[in-house]
Design a protein around this motif. Structure first.
Motif, PDB file in Angstrom:
ATOM      1  N   UNK A 176      -3.594   8.319   6.319  1.00  0.00           N
ATOM      2  CA  UNK A 176      -2.793   7.958   5.146  1.00  0.00           C
ATOM      3  C   UNK A 176      -3.722   7.746   3.964  1.00  0.00           C
ATOM      4  N   UNK A 177      -3.559   8.582   2.961  1.00  0.00           N
ATOM      5  CA  UNK A 177      -4.395   8.479   1.757  1.00  0.00           C
ATOM      6  C   UNK A 177      -3.685   7.569   0.762  1.00  0.00           C
ATOM      7  N   UNK A 178      -4.324   6.459   0.410  1.00  0.00           N
ATOM      8  CA  UNK A 178      -3.687   5.494  -0.491  1.00  0.00           C
ATOM      9  C   UNK A 178      -3.959   5.906  -1.941  1.00  0.00           C
ATOM     10  N   UNK A 179      -3.154   6.843  -2.394  1.00  0.00           N
ATOM     11  CA  UNK A 179      -3.334   7.420  -3.728  1.00  0.00           C
ATOM     12  C   UNK A 179      -2.939   6.411  -4.807  1.00  0.00           C
ATOM     13  N   UNK A 180      -1.879   5.666  -4.515  1.00  0.00           N
ATOM     14  CA  UNK A 180      -1.400   4.692  -5.492  1.00  0.00           C
ATOM     15  C   UNK A 180      -0.908   3.481  -4.715  1.00  0.00           C
ATOM     16  N   UNK A 181      -1.463   2.312  -5.040  1.00  0.00           N
ATOM     17  CA  UNK A 181      -1.169   1.167  -4.196  1.00  0.00           C
ATOM     18  C   UNK A 181      -0.185   0.168  -4.799  1.00  0.00           C
ATOM     19  N   UNK A 207       0.851  -1.190   0.000  1.00  0.00           N
ATOM     20  CA  UNK A 207       0.000   0.000   0.000  1.00  0.00           C
ATOM     21  C   UNK A 207       0.885   1.239   0.000  1.00  0.00           C
ATOM     22  N   UNK A 208       2.206   1.010   0.043  1.00  0.00           N
ATOM     23  CA  UNK A 208       3.121   2.141   0.094  1.00  0.00           C
ATOM     24  C   UNK A 208       3.389   2.553   1.533  1.00  0.00           C
ATOM     25  N   UNK A 209       2.724   1.883   2.483  1.00  0.00           N
ATOM     26  CA  UNK A 209       3.033   2.153   3.888  1.00  0.00           C
ATOM     27  C   UNK A 209       4.301   1.367   4.200  1.00  0.00           C
ATOM     28  N   UNK A 210       5.202   2.016   4.936  1.00  0.00           N
ATOM     29  CA  UNK A 210       6.524   1.423   5.153  1.00  0.00           C
ATOM     30  C   UNK A 210       6.445   0.087   5.879  1.00  0.00           C
ATOM     31  N   UNK A 211       6.232  -1.005   5.115  1.00  0.00           N
ATOM     32  CA  UNK A 211       6.138  -2.312   5.758  1.00  0.00           C
ATOM     33  C   UNK A 211       7.513  -2.819   6.146  1.00  0.00           C
ATOM     34  N   UNK A 212       8.571  -2.311   5.490  1.00  0.00           N
ATOM     35  CA  UNK A 212       9.904  -2.780   5.871  1.00  0.00           C
ATOM     36  C   UNK A 212      10.263  -2.260   7.254  1.00  0.00           C
ATOM     37  N   UNK A 213       9.760  -1.087   7.624  1.00  0.00           N
ATOM     38  CA  UNK A 213      10.079  -0.524   8.943  1.00  0.00           C
ATOM     39  C   UNK A 213       9.485  -1.397  10.045  1.00  0.00           C
ATOM     40  N   UNK A 214       8.168  -1.661   9.960  1.00  0.00           N
ATOM     41  CA  UNK A 214       7.554  -2.467  11.020  1.00  0.00           C
ATOM     42  C   UNK A 214       7.993  -3.929  10.900  1.00  0.00           C
ATOM     43  N   UNK A 215       8.150  -4.420   9.685  1.00  0.00           N
ATOM     44  CA  UNK A 215       8.538  -5.822   9.473  1.00  0.00           C
ATOM     45  C   UNK A 215       9.914  -6.125  10.041  1.00  0.00           C
ATOM     46  N   UNK A 256       2.574  15.221   4.624  1.00  0.00           N
ATOM     47  CA  UNK A 256       3.933  14.794   4.319  1.00  0.00           C
ATOM     48  C   UNK A 256       3.854  13.611   3.356  1.00  0.00           C
ATOM     49  N   UNK A 257       4.988  13.278   2.758  1.00  0.00           N
ATOM     50  CA  UNK A 257       5.040  12.220   1.739  1.00  0.00           C
ATOM     51  C   UNK A 257       6.194  11.282   2.056  1.00  0.00           C
ATOM     52  N   UNK A 258       6.058  10.030   1.660  1.00  0.00           N
ATOM     53  CA  UNK A 258       7.191   9.112   1.653  1.00  0.00           C
ATOM     54  C   UNK A 258       7.734   9.075   0.236  1.00  0.00           C
ATOM     55  N   UNK A 259       8.568   8.093  -0.047  1.00  0.00           N
ATOM     56  CA  UNK A 259       9.100   7.994  -1.400  1.00  0.00           C
ATOM     57  C   UNK A 259       8.065   7.320  -2.305  1.00  0.00           C
ATOM     58  N   UNK A 260       6.917   7.939  -2.440  1.00  0.00           N
ATOM     59  CA  UNK A 260       5.841   7.388  -3.257  1.00  0.00           C
ATOM     60  C   UNK A 260       4.741   8.414  -3.419  1.00  0.00           C
ATOM     61  N   UNK A 261       3.587   7.952  -3.924  1.00  0.00           N
ATOM     62  CA  UNK A 261       2.499   8.878  -4.264  1.00  0.00           C
ATOM     63  C   UNK A 261       1.519   9.126  -3.121  1.00  0.00           C
ATOM     64  N   UNK A 262       1.550   8.263  -2.092  1.00  0.00           N
ATOM     65  CA  UNK A 262       0.576   8.411  -0.996  1.00  0.00           C
ATOM     66  C   UNK A 262       0.819   9.676  -0.190  1.00  0.00           C
ATOM     67  N   UNK A 263      -0.261  10.175   0.402  1.00  0.00           N
ATOM     68  CA  UNK A 263      -0.150  11.403   1.189  1.00  0.00           C
ATOM     69  C   UNK A 263      -0.517  11.103   2.645  1.00  0.00           C
ATOM     70  N   UNK A 264       0.336  11.522   3.555  1.00  0.00           N
ATOM     71  CA  UNK A 264       0.000  11.466   4.983  1.00  0.00           C
ATOM     72  C   UNK A 264      -0.547  12.829   5.373  1.00  0.00           C
ATOM     73  N   UNK A 265      -1.800  12.852   5.837  1.00  0.00           N
ATOM     74  CA  UNK A 265      -2.409  14.108   6.289  1.00  0.00           C
ATOM     75  C   UNK A 265      -2.227  14.181   7.806  1.00  0.00           C
ATOM     76  N   UNK A 266      -1.519  15.213   8.264  1.00  0.00           N
ATOM     77  CA  UNK A 266      -1.214  15.352   9.698  1.00  0.00           C
ATOM     78  C   UNK A 266      -2.040  16.493  10.276  1.00  0.00           C
ATOM     79  N   UNK A 276      -8.400   4.942   2.587  1.00  0.00           N
ATOM     80  CA  UNK A 276      -7.464   5.675   3.452  1.00  0.00           C
ATOM     81  C   UNK A 276      -7.481   5.049   4.838  1.00  0.00           C
ATOM     82  N   UNK A 277      -6.456   5.343   5.637  1.00  0.00           N
ATOM     83  CA  UNK A 277      -6.327   4.724   6.966  1.00  0.00           C
ATOM     84  C   UNK A 277      -6.113   5.823   8.004  1.00  0.00           C
ATOM     85  N   UNK A 278      -6.984   5.878   9.003  1.00  0.00           N
ATOM     86  CA  UNK A 278      -6.788   6.838  10.087  1.00  0.00           C
ATOM     87  C   UNK A 278      -5.802   6.269  11.109  1.00  0.00           C
ATOM     88  N   UNK A 279      -4.826   7.066  11.441  1.00  0.00           N
ATOM     89  CA  UNK A 279      -3.845   6.613  12.439  1.00  0.00           C
ATOM     90  C   UNK A 279      -3.477   7.796  13.332  1.00  0.00           C
TER      91      UNK A 279
END
Ligand code: DP6
Length: 361
Positions: free
Chosen positions: A211-216, A121-129, A312-322, A348-351
């Motif tokens: 987290x808005x999943x703009x591009x999965x 989903x572009x959410x940093x799964x390597x970080x939590x994994x 804010x953005x990660x290295x991808x198209x998704x947008x984190x709304x803070x 999108x995912x509320x966190x």
């Protein structure tokens, strides 16, 4: 060798078998890590909010091998299915940490893992994994060496996680985590992430992140390739210096509760990260048209309503709304009404800011 302090001094007695489970969060960087040198050391200091709802749950089962050989022996079960695709990344991780985890080749492991968010989903799964596996290994080490202090345990867990994925070292302990040595952050290190322990105004303690999943899809540029683009990048030195200054600035922002300054710094960091990619060789645009639509909508909403939301953005198209917790109802309504249309399948995912990893067994 850097990290010598993390090589165990005594061998200890190994248990025949056991299982351990950790739940570890994802994190979102406010000052970005982009650019690294061997072995997985950051070119600048970064700082992140730990998330709460986006997490990985990993159970590590271990059984002593009948005969010790020179191989890593492990199976990966992801979301209930045997998964061979993740094995090379974990094999690389094991190779990198072997010197610090001497029992790795003594056991056969089964790694069972699942995410609370959709994979790719572009959410940093390597970080939590990666932080989950690192913490499971540390729990085994703690059984062998019960004298490990809590600080040693978490520093080493973060140190190991970093060798799996840089940002994973910020997914171990604390609500706000700093990775990379900085003169104004006590105890900070290039080797592991540390909990940010300076003053934090109440507004930043329970910040919201949708987290808005703009591009999965799968990542267009892997982070390894991305970080590499900073070698020989014409703006690299200025960027690394800017990040160090931004850490000093954000420290004051957290202390004062200066939300307007937070917005300016965090959005600038996100756009700078993408500017680095647009000006590297080869160059990439990782934002999608809908990323820009969302950014413009956020800016217009802020102007019209005086809201303190930002992106804010990660290295991808998704947008984190803070946004601050006090605006939760109104901002979430705005997201539903005006931003969901720009997300793939309206997803999108509320966190919100969370505390860090939890041991479940
Ligand atoms: C843009 O931690 O995924 O999310 O160390 O190669 O595994 P590796 O990279 P990774 O990079 C994350 C970069 C970022 C910014 C950040 O999280 O600080």
């Amino acid at each position: 060798m850097m990290g010598q302090i993390f090589i165990p001094k005594t061998a200890g007695t190994l248990k025949e078998s056991g299982t351990v489970t950790w739940q570890t969060p994802s994190n979102i960087a406010l000052v970005k890590y982009w650019g690294k040198r061997n072995p997985q050391l950051p070119e600048n200091t970064s700082i992140s909010f730990t998330l709460s709802n986006c997490h990985t749950k990993t159970t590590l089962s271990y059984t002593k091998k009948q005969e010790v050989d020179n191989q890593f022996d492990f199976d990966v079960i992801f979301e209930g299915k045997n998964n061979k695709a993740f094995k090379p990344k974990i094999e690389t991780f094991f190779k990198r940490v072997e010197a610090y985890v001497p029992f790795l080749k003594e056991y056969s492991f089964v790694i069972e893992s699942k995410n609370s968010f959709p994979h790719s989903s572009g959410i940093a799964s390597s970080a939590s994994g990666m932080s989950a596996i690192a913490l499971c290994l540390m729990s085994i080490e703690k059984e062998i060496n019960p004298n490990l202090t809590e600080e040693e345990f978490y520093h080493k867990a973060s140190f190991l996680a970093r060798l799996g994925s840089g940002s994973a070292c910020r997914s171990v302990k604390g609500e706000i985590v700093v990775w990379g040595e900085h003169p104004e952050v006590k105890g900070s290190s290039d080797l592991y992430g540390v909990e940010f322990k300076d003053t934090i105004a109440p507004v930043f303690k329970n910040y919201q992140d949708t987290i808005l999943l703009v591009d999965k899809g799968e990542k267009q540029v892997s982070s390894t390739v991305g970080h590499d683009l900073m070698h020989g990048h014409p703006f690299a030195e200025q960027r690394f210096a800017q990040a160090q200054e931004n850490i000093s600035k954000i420290k004051t922002i957290f202390a004062k509760g200066a939300v307007d300054d937070f917005i300016a710094l965090v959005e600038s960091e996100a756009l700078t990260l993408h500017a680095m990619m647009m000006t590297s060789s080869p160059y990439f645009i990782l934002m999608k048209p809908n990323t820009l639509e969302v950014i413009n909508k956020i800016w217009a909403y802020r102007k019209e309503t005086g809201s303190k939301l930002c992106f804010t953005l990660d290295a991808g198209a998704n947008v984190h709304v803070l946004y601050p917790e006090s605006e939760k109802a109104t901002v979430q309504q705005f997201i539903k009404q005006d931003l969901a249309v720009f997300c793939k399948n309206g997803e999108y995912i509320h966190d919100q800011v969370g505390m860090g990893a939890n041991k479940l067994t």
